[in-house]
Design an enzyme around this catalytic site. Sequence first.
Site, PDB file in Angstrom:
ATOM      1  CB  ALA A   8      17.948  61.815  37.047  1.00 47.89           C
ATOM      2  CB  CYS A   9      13.288  64.048  34.360  1.00 54.40           C
ATOM      3  SG  CYS A   9      12.915  65.564  35.258  1.00 54.40           S
ATOM      4  CB  ALA A  10      15.540  66.452  30.380  1.00 54.19           C
TER       5      ALA A  10
END
Length: 104
Positions: A8-10
């Site tokens: 998961a990234c921003a």
Amino acid sequence: MKIVAVTACATGVAHTFMAKRAIEDAAKERGHEVKVETQGATGIEDELSRKDLQEADILIIASDVKLARTERFEGIKKVNIPVAAAIKNAGSLIKKIEEKLKEE
């Protein structure tokens, strides 16, 4: 070895899926089973099942944000890394995990 991972990234778009691909490729190259869940702009995809988590030797969490439903991961051996580390160094990460699990 059975590896499960969550990425998961921003923004929940490109880097999430780049990390997924890097972990999958590195694990398969080393002969391991792997399943990767993504948490991003479209929600949770390829969600890890209870069975996936119970059978896993290790959980890799490659995330720069708070994950959803983390209670599922309690009691599982895990490694937490930034998304960029998974993208750039997935191969060395898998090797380090192999070494650490051999020592245990």
